[in-house]
Design an enzyme around this catalytic site. Sequence first.
Site, short mmCIF file in Angstrom:
data_model
loop_
_atom_site.label_atom_id
_atom_site.label_comp_id
_atom_site.label_asym_id
_atom_site.label_seq_id
_atom_site.Cartn_x
_atom_site.Cartn_y
_atom_site.Cartn_z
N HIS A 22 -1.20 -7.93 38.24
CA HIS A 22 -2.49 -7.16 37.93
C HIS A 22 -3.30 -7.70 36.82
CE1 HIS A 22 -5.13 -3.64 36.70
NE2 HIS A 22 -5.37 -3.69 37.85
N GLU A 44 -4.79 -10.88 37.62
CA GLU A 44 -5.83 -10.74 38.59
C GLU A 44 -7.36 -10.45 37.84
OE1 GLU A 44 -8.13 -7.11 40.42
OE2 GLU A 44 -5.97 -7.07 40.91
N HIS A 45 -7.12 -9.40 36.77
CA HIS A 45 -8.58 -9.12 36.08
C HIS A 45 -8.90 -10.55 35.20
CE1 HIS A 45 -8.94 -4.71 35.74
NE2 HIS A 45 -8.02 -5.00 36.61
N GLU A 56 -7.69 2.12 32.33
CA GLU A 56 -7.61 2.13 33.70
C GLU A 56 -6.18 2.72 34.12
OE1 GLU A 56 -6.71 -0.80 37.78
OE2 GLU A 56 -7.90 -1.47 36.11
#
Length: 428
Positions: free
Chosen positions: A67, A70-71, A142
């Site tokens: 993840h 991905e960012h 997040e």
Amino acid sequence: MNKQAHDRLGENVYQTTLANGLKVILVPKVGFHKTFAVMTTDYGSTDNEFVPRGQQKPVRFPDGIAHFLEHKLFEKKDHDAFDLFGQYGASANAFTSFTQTSYLFATTSHLRENLDILLDFVQDPYFTAQTVNKEKGIIGQEIQMYDDDPGWQSYFGMIGQLYPREPLHIDIAGTVDSIDKITADDLYAAYNTFYHPSNMSLVVVGQLEPEETLSWITANQAGKTFAPAEPIQRIPSAQTPATEIVPTTTRHLTVNRPKVSIGLRGYDQVPAGKAGLAYSDAISLAMDLLFNDSSDNYLRLYDANVIDDSFGYDFQVQRGAHFGQLAGDTDQPESFVSELTAILNDGPAQLLAAREQFDLVKREAIGRTIGAINSVEAIANQYDGSLFGGTTLFDELAVLEAMTFADVQAAWAQFSDASRQTVYTILP
């Protein structure tokens, strides 16, 4: 380029594999103005232990690295990929699941330019210690947001009890502590291992001409140099035996009403290829028969105020795992659990009692699938890669049409077992 015609629907699917291994799937939609593209790598949150490309020994990477990667791919040395998409009228996004990471855009114009942006930013990583450290604070916020989300906590709490040994139970974003350990070198190691074109696919659906679009993609890839493809060596985690599934947990959070999640874990291996898609659809039809809002069970429990409109159910097949979930808010959590588990434990008889509803439930599923075929996003996002042998939404329609009640009974008998259930309850 291989053409698969679906004459009854008036649809065609074009597929090919480029010289570098990238799988390309093109679906022209006559009369559509929008085009949707998604580029996916077979790499997700559960792939946290593997042998990095060029090395010999396995490495355990911090949770949440897929993840995090991905960012970071959107950010380059002198620009952000989102800005480039905006210049050509496209909206872009990305997401990470348990087993995949996808990058996507939707546009009504400048398809070639946007395809180039997608291919270029995904295939050109740029990480530094400074930019990685900056991102830790953003992703940490997040993670904390999801820590305060009761629905998210209920879902991962249920999974954690079904899979306490496997990385499946770990939040896709990781934890604040785990992402703090991620370095730029870690990101490059993960990228170089899993982002080779041979481990990726590109699906483009909408207003396009297949030959022309393929020529653009081929030209983009021809201008880049990639290392030879190598087998990816994932290190499988120890599987939780049925005896170690956590049967029940109760938590107290800031909620107005109790929230209950019942999980069911399958242990048998899901069949490969299209047979796996048929198995998944059969289980989903079984759950429709038992629990959809026109079933006898739903109406009885709704009238008794055991369930309400928040009630839902789901079945998922991931690489190496498959599980079902029943969840909802209820003022009667004990009755919610006892009533629904009783239905599950009496599954074969319950299915037989609902047999007269099979044709209706099957037609509803076919109707939803036909409706999804009118969505460029649904067609692109439901391409399963290697999970079900590269099948598409069009293949699923044929699978559903061929489904029999006996198929549903056989699949449910294979999947359902009372010893593989768990209950996760959140109380005010």
